[in-house]
Design an enzyme around this catalytic site. Structure first.
Site, mmCIF file in Angstrom:
data_model
loop_
_atom_site.group_PDB
_atom_site.id
_atom_site.type_symbol
_atom_site.label_atom_id
_atom_site.label_comp_id
_atom_site.label_asym_id
_atom_site.label_seq_id
_atom_site.Cartn_x
_atom_site.Cartn_y
_atom_site.Cartn_z
ATOM 1 N N VAL A 121 -9.843 -8.894 4.083
ATOM 2 C CA VAL A 121 -8.925 -8.928 3.858
ATOM 3 C C VAL A 121 -9.535 -10.332 2.502
ATOM 4 C CG1 VAL A 121 -6.375 -9.616 4.497
ATOM 5 C CG2 VAL A 121 -7.573 -7.476 5.689
ATOM 6 N N ASP A 143 -11.879 -21.038 2.416
ATOM 7 C CA ASP A 143 -12.820 -20.707 3.844
ATOM 8 C C ASP A 143 -12.634 -22.232 4.446
ATOM 9 O OD1 ASP A 143 -12.822 -17.882 5.603
ATOM 10 O OD2 ASP A 143 -13.636 -19.085 6.054
ATOM 11 N N THR A 180 -6.769 -13.337 13.739
ATOM 12 C CA THR A 180 -4.928 -13.363 14.261
ATOM 13 C C THR A 180 -5.438 -11.766 15.785
ATOM 14 O OG1 THR A 180 -4.200 -10.735 13.545
ATOM 15 C CG2 THR A 180 -3.807 -12.797 13.460
ATOM 16 N N THR A 238 -2.569 -9.465 10.096
ATOM 17 C CA THR A 238 -1.697 -8.447 10.790
ATOM 18 C C THR A 238 -0.918 -9.633 12.248
ATOM 19 O OG1 THR A 238 -2.686 -6.953 10.455
ATOM 20 C CG2 THR A 238 -1.404 -6.790 12.681
ATOM 21 N N LEU A 258 -6.286 -2.350 4.453
ATOM 22 C CA LEU A 258 -7.430 -1.697 3.718
ATOM 23 C C LEU A 258 -8.094 -0.944 5.634
ATOM 24 C CD1 LEU A 258 -9.755 -3.958 4.541
ATOM 25 C CD2 LEU A 258 -8.340 -4.562 2.930
ATOM 26 N N ARG A 259 -9.302 -0.147 5.055
ATOM 27 C CA ARG A 259 -10.576 0.243 5.601
ATOM 28 C C ARG A 259 -11.600 -0.469 5.311
ATOM 29 N NH1 ARG A 259 -10.878 6.438 4.012
ATOM 30 N NH2 ARG A 259 -9.790 4.989 2.314
ATOM 31 N N CYS A 317 -9.290 -3.674 14.605
ATOM 32 C CA CYS A 317 -8.398 -3.759 14.432
ATOM 33 C C CYS A 317 -7.517 -2.740 15.181
ATOM 34 C CB CYS A 317 -7.932 -3.631 12.375
ATOM 35 S SG CYS A 317 -7.816 -4.478 11.815
ATOM 36 N N LYS A 328 -7.596 -4.391 18.891
ATOM 37 C CA LYS A 328 -6.674 -5.843 19.091
ATOM 38 C C LYS A 328 -5.203 -5.217 18.870
ATOM 39 C CE LYS A 328 -7.101 -8.400 15.000
ATOM 40 N NZ LYS A 328 -5.312 -7.951 14.758
ATOM 41 N N LYS A 341 -18.178 2.334 13.451
ATOM 42 C CA LYS A 341 -18.646 2.938 12.144
ATOM 43 C C LYS A 341 -19.071 2.910 10.975
ATOM 44 C CE LYS A 341 -14.679 1.984 8.585
ATOM 45 N NZ LYS A 341 -13.266 2.115 7.989
HETATM 46 N N1 LIG Z 1 -11.036 -6.121 8.778
HETATM 47 C C1 LIG Z 1 -10.078 -5.143 8.297
HETATM 48 O O1 LIG Z 1 -10.293 -4.095 8.378
HETATM 49 C C2 LIG Z 1 -8.385 -5.642 8.539
HETATM 50 C C3 LIG Z 1 -7.566 -4.762 7.287
HETATM 51 C C4 LIG Z 1 -6.131 -4.831 7.932
HETATM 52 C C5 LIG Z 1 -5.949 -5.693 8.537
HETATM 53 N N2 LIG Z 1 -6.632 -6.973 8.879
HETATM 54 C C6 LIG Z 1 -5.932 -7.796 9.316
HETATM 55 O O2 LIG Z 1 -6.424 -9.576 8.450
HETATM 56 C C7 LIG Z 1 -6.662 -10.461 8.981
HETATM 57 C C8 LIG Z 1 -7.775 -11.046 8.978
HETATM 58 O O3 LIG Z 1 -9.109 -10.403 9.406
HETATM 59 P P1 LIG Z 1 -9.924 -10.272 8.664
HETATM 60 O O4 LIG Z 1 -10.689 -8.969 9.115
HETATM 61 O O5 LIG Z 1 -10.290 -10.039 7.171
HETATM 62 O O6 LIG Z 1 -10.634 -11.340 9.175
HETATM 63 P P2 LIG Z 1 -12.328 -11.978 9.370
HETATM 64 O O7 LIG Z 1 -12.631 -12.332 10.492
HETATM 65 O O8 LIG Z 1 -13.104 -11.598 8.255
HETATM 66 O O9 LIG Z 1 -11.856 -13.633 7.808
HETATM 67 C C9 LIG Z 1 -11.289 -14.406 8.444
HETATM 68 C C10 LIG Z 1 -11.259 -15.874 7.493
HETATM 69 O O10 LIG Z 1 -11.120 -16.694 7.863
HETATM 70 C C11 LIG Z 1 -11.378 -17.572 8.008
HETATM 71 N N3 LIG Z 1 -10.575 -18.694 8.927
HETATM 72 C C12 LIG Z 1 -9.785 -18.884 10.324
HETATM 73 N N4 LIG Z 1 -9.200 -20.165 10.302
HETATM 74 C C13 LIG Z 1 -8.808 -20.692 9.000
HETATM 75 C C14 LIG Z 1 -8.105 -21.520 9.121
HETATM 76 N N5 LIG Z 1 -8.036 -22.253 10.037
HETATM 77 N N6 LIG Z 1 -7.963 -22.256 7.836
HETATM 78 C C15 LIG Z 1 -8.936 -21.305 6.919
HETATM 79 N N7 LIG Z 1 -10.256 -20.320 6.822
HETATM 80 C C16 LIG Z 1 -10.379 -19.736 8.170
HETATM 81 C C17 LIG Z 1 -12.548 -17.538 9.051
HETATM 82 O O11 LIG Z 1 -13.974 -18.084 8.710
HETATM 83 C C18 LIG Z 1 -12.773 -16.702 8.315
HETATM 84 O O12 LIG Z 1 -13.878 -15.831 7.153
HETATM 85 C C19 LIG Z 1 -6.300 -9.777 10.712
HETATM 86 O O13 LIG Z 1 -5.162 -10.550 11.090
HETATM 87 C C20 LIG Z 1 -6.733 -9.256 10.512
HETATM 88 O O14 LIG Z 1 -6.109 -8.354 12.274
HETATM 89 C C21 LIG Z 1 -8.018 -6.649 8.615
HETATM 90 O O1 LIG Z 2 -11.682 10.598 13.131
HETATM 91 C C1 LIG Z 2 -11.958 9.619 13.187
HETATM 92 C C2 LIG Z 2 -11.505 8.202 12.044
HETATM 93 C C3 LIG Z 2 -11.799 7.441 12.840
HETATM 94 N N1 LIG Z 2 -12.672 6.764 14.419
HETATM 95 C C4 LIG Z 2 -13.018 5.847 14.999
HETATM 96 O O2 LIG Z 2 -11.957 4.908 14.623
HETATM 97 C C5 LIG Z 2 -12.061 3.810 14.614
HETATM 98 C C6 LIG Z 2 -11.540 3.232 13.481
HETATM 99 O O3 LIG Z 2 -11.651 3.291 12.448
HETATM 100 P P1 LIG Z 2 -10.319 3.572 11.017
HETATM 101 O O4 LIG Z 2 -9.487 3.756 10.543
HETATM 102 O O5 LIG Z 2 -11.604 4.421 10.052
HETATM 103 O O6 LIG Z 2 -11.443 1.815 10.904
HETATM 104 P P2 LIG Z 2 -11.187 0.462 10.019
HETATM 105 O O7 LIG Z 2 -11.497 -0.450 9.439
HETATM 106 O O8 LIG Z 2 -10.594 -0.472 11.647
HETATM 107 O O9 LIG Z 2 -9.547 0.564 10.121
HETATM 108 C C7 LIG Z 2 -8.206 0.256 10.618
HETATM 109 O O10 LIG Z 2 -7.453 -0.932 10.393
HETATM 110 C C8 LIG Z 2 -7.370 -1.277 9.512
HETATM 111 C C9 LIG Z 2 -7.270 -2.730 10.391
HETATM 112 O O11 LIG Z 2 -6.201 -3.556 10.868
HETATM 113 C C10 LIG Z 2 -6.384 -0.952 9.218
HETATM 114 O O12 LIG Z 2 -6.262 -2.015 8.286
HETATM 115 C C11 LIG Z 2 -6.674 0.679 8.019
HETATM 116 O O13 LIG Z 2 -5.686 1.297 7.751
HETATM 117 C C12 LIG Z 2 -7.231 1.187 9.764
HETATM 118 O O14 LIG Z 2 -7.782 2.518 9.299
HETATM 119 C C13 LIG Z 2 -13.459 3.593 14.135
HETATM 120 O O15 LIG Z 2 -14.236 3.119 15.450
HETATM 121 C C14 LIG Z 2 -14.283 5.172 13.782
HETATM 122 O O16 LIG Z 2 -15.095 5.624 14.321
HETATM 123 C C15 LIG Z 2 -13.193 7.935 14.799
HETATM 124 O O17 LIG Z 2 -13.860 8.244 16.017
HETATM 125 N N2 LIG Z 2 -12.667 9.685 14.264
#
Ligand SMILES: NC(=O)c1ccc[n+]([C@@H]2O[C@H](COP(=O)([O-])OP(=O)(O)OC[C@H]3O[C@@H](n4cnc5c(N)ncnc54)[C@H](O)[C@@H]3O)[C@@H](O)[C@H]2O)c1
Ligand SMILES: O=c1ccn([C@@H]2O[C@H](COP(=O)(O)OP(=O)(O)O[C@H]3O[C@H](CO)[C@@H](O)[C@H](O)[C@H]3O)[C@@H](O)[C@H]2O)c(=O)[nH]1
Length: 409
Positions: A14, A33, A87, A118, A137-138, A244, A247, A304
């Site tokens: 993110v 970071d 988180t 989140t 974002l996905r 995501c 959790k 995925k």
């Molecule tokens: N991954 C996703 O697709 C996605 C999508 C939407 C929302 N989110 C949410 O966004 C948040 C971040 O997720 P992510 O997947 O990007 O995590 P990530 O693990 O990929 O990245 C988090 C980064 O934060 C750094 N970090 C940790 N503690 C820190 C601190 N105290 N100071 C500075 N840097 C620090 C880590 O070193 C790491 O590089 C979470 O709450 C997650 O639920 C994730």
């Molecule tokens: O038809 C489908 C679609 C998804 N999946 C599975 O569902 C899981 C989640 O897929 P996807 O939602 O594409 O993954 P993320 O990248 O984790 O994205 C979700 O989680 C993110 C973190 O919160 C959000 O930002 C996104 O909107 C939300 O789609 C994976 O294991 C996929 O393989 C299936 O089995 N069948």
């Protein structure tokens, strides 16, 4: 709009996407970071994530993008400071907020904080002035989803602050939902949990199809044409995973429990999901008679397609359960090179198939549909394949002599 100075704390999926995309939109960005090795790699142009377009975006906007290890630089003297730290699930299922709290404690007075992580409903309310801006974002589509989102959600106590954050996203032309902090936080959980409900529903339907001699693909084809149901998240598989959905479902259940609300539908979705990897293993055992000493080739290990992320991957749970029953595992995943516990990783599907009794498709990588089926069949001890994602071209696979098992049939 005048270019802003934007701080981003956390350079993961993110944070790095947020930093690179805001730089691309013309702003000056300082991305911090705590992981010094990650920052060194970013400075050297290595992004470490498999995200289409992200590396190019970082490279193209390098003069507006600074990478640092001290959060203070991203939190001071900026127009907005975006918090994008993890988180994860805490011991009781609720989200562990320690990284977020740590960063918030470092924010100097006067800095406008935008919370993108989140966070449990009610978090921002404890930090006056913080703007909530959950991210949707996905993985595998991070840049595309950030620059062309379906919606922007902003929660704030002060309407003017909400509008100022919304303005940053004006170039994306996405509809903006401006609401209070608590509702914005809930939109994020509500959306992910709804996707989880839909996915568990379809996986349980697939199980039912197997008992009724129905075909899940025909069933979902008939469902997805109804606009009210929608076409997405109807593909069956070995269970939903990733960083995501698992959790966030647990976190919302913890929130509901603390509020005294019985969220039975969500509990059912989580419990149905826990059962999916075992269902895959039971089906393999049924086909092979026993798993003890069985040689099985796994196609796909990530949660995925389109990502190198292995966090909470159902494929790894299937592998662990197979290994517990004495199966010997090889695997091929286009994005995973190293061996995993009990899994010997190979660099091609053909190598992973060599000498195996069965192949199991666990991730829907598009390239798996294009494999050389006669070649694979020729290398195996017994040409059987279980497609847990229903993505393989049936006819071609069967013509090559494979016994093909599909989910929900
Ligand atoms: N991954 C996703 O697709 C996605 C999508 C939407 C929302 N989110 C949410 O966004 C948040 C971040 O997720 P992510 O997947 O990007 O995590 P990530 O693990 O990929 O990245 C988090 C980064 O934060 C750094 N970090 C940790 N503690 C820190 C601190 N105290 N100071 C500075 N840097 C620090 C880590 O070193 C790491 O590089 C979470 O709450 C997650 O639920 C994730
Ligand atoms: O038809 C489908 C679609 C998804 N999946 C599975 O569902 C899981 C989640 O897929 P996807 O939602 O594409 O993954 P993320 O990248 O984790 O994205 C979700 O989680 C993110 C973190 O919160 C959000 O930002 C996104 O909107 C939300 O789609 C994976 O294991 C996929 O393989 C299936 O089995 N069948």
């Amino acid at each position: 709009m005048r270019a802003k100075r934007i701080g981003v704390v956390g350079a993961g999926y993110v944070g790095l996407t947020t930093a690179a995309c805001f730089a691309h939109l013309g702003h000056r960005v300082i991305c911090a970071d705590a992981d010094a090795a990650k920052i060194e790699a970013l400075k050297a142009g290595e992004i470490g994530l498999h995200e289409p377009g992200l590396g190019e975006l970082v490279a193209r906007n390098r003069e507006r993008l600074e990478f640092v290890t001290d959060n203070a630089s991203a939190l001071s003297d900026v127009d907005f400071a975006f918090v994008c730290v993890p988180t994860p699930t805490g011991p009781d299922g609720a989200a562990d907020l320690s990284a977020v709290e740590q960063v918030l404690s470092e924010v100097p007075a006067g800095t406008r904080v935008v919370l993108k992580s989140t966070v449990p409903v009610g978090t921002a309310a404890k930090h006056p002035g913080v703007v909530s801006n959950p991210e949707f974002l996905r993985e595998g589509h991070a840049v595309e989803d950030f620059l062309r989102p379906q919606r922007i959600v902003i929660g704030a106590q002060d309407e003017r602050q909400a509008h100022e954050v919304a303005e940053l996203y004006a170039p994306t032309k996405a509809p903006a939902v401006l609401t209070d902090n608590t509702s914005a936080e809930l939109v994020k959980y509500a959306s992910n949990c709804f996707l989880a409900l839909k996915l568990s529903y379809v996986n349980t339907l697939a199980e039912l199809c197997e008992h009724l001699d129905a075909d899940i693909d025909g069933v979902t084809e008939g469902m997805r044409l109804d606009d009210r149901i929608g076409a997405s998240c109807l593909q069956p598989g070995p269970g939903w995973g990733g960083s995501c959905l698992p959790k966030d479902t647990l976190a919302l259940l913890a929130t509901a429990k603390a509020a005294g609300v019985d969220f039975a539908t969500l509990e059912a979705a989580v419990s149905a999901n826990r059962h999916q990897p075992q269902r895959v293993v039971d089906r393999i055992r049924e086909e092979l008679g026993t798993l003890h000493g069985a040689k099985i080739g796994l196609l796909g290990l990530t949660f995925k397609a389109g990502t190198n992320d292995l966090r909470d991957s159902p494929a790894l749970v299937v592998a662990r359960l197979l290994a517990q029953e004495g199966a010997e595992l090889t695997a091929y995943d286009p994005c995973v090179g190293e061996d995993r516990p009990n899994i010997s990783t190979r660099s091609t599907a053909e190598e992973a198939a060599a000498g195996t009794d069965m192949l199991v498709v666990l991730t829907e990588w598009p390239e798996f549909a294009e494999l050389d089926w006669p070649e694979l069949a020729g290398r195996m001890a017994g040409p059987r394949i279980f497609d847990t994602r229903n993505v393989l071209p049936e006819e071609k696979v069967r013509e090559a002599g494979f016994h093909l098992i599909r989910t929900g049939r």
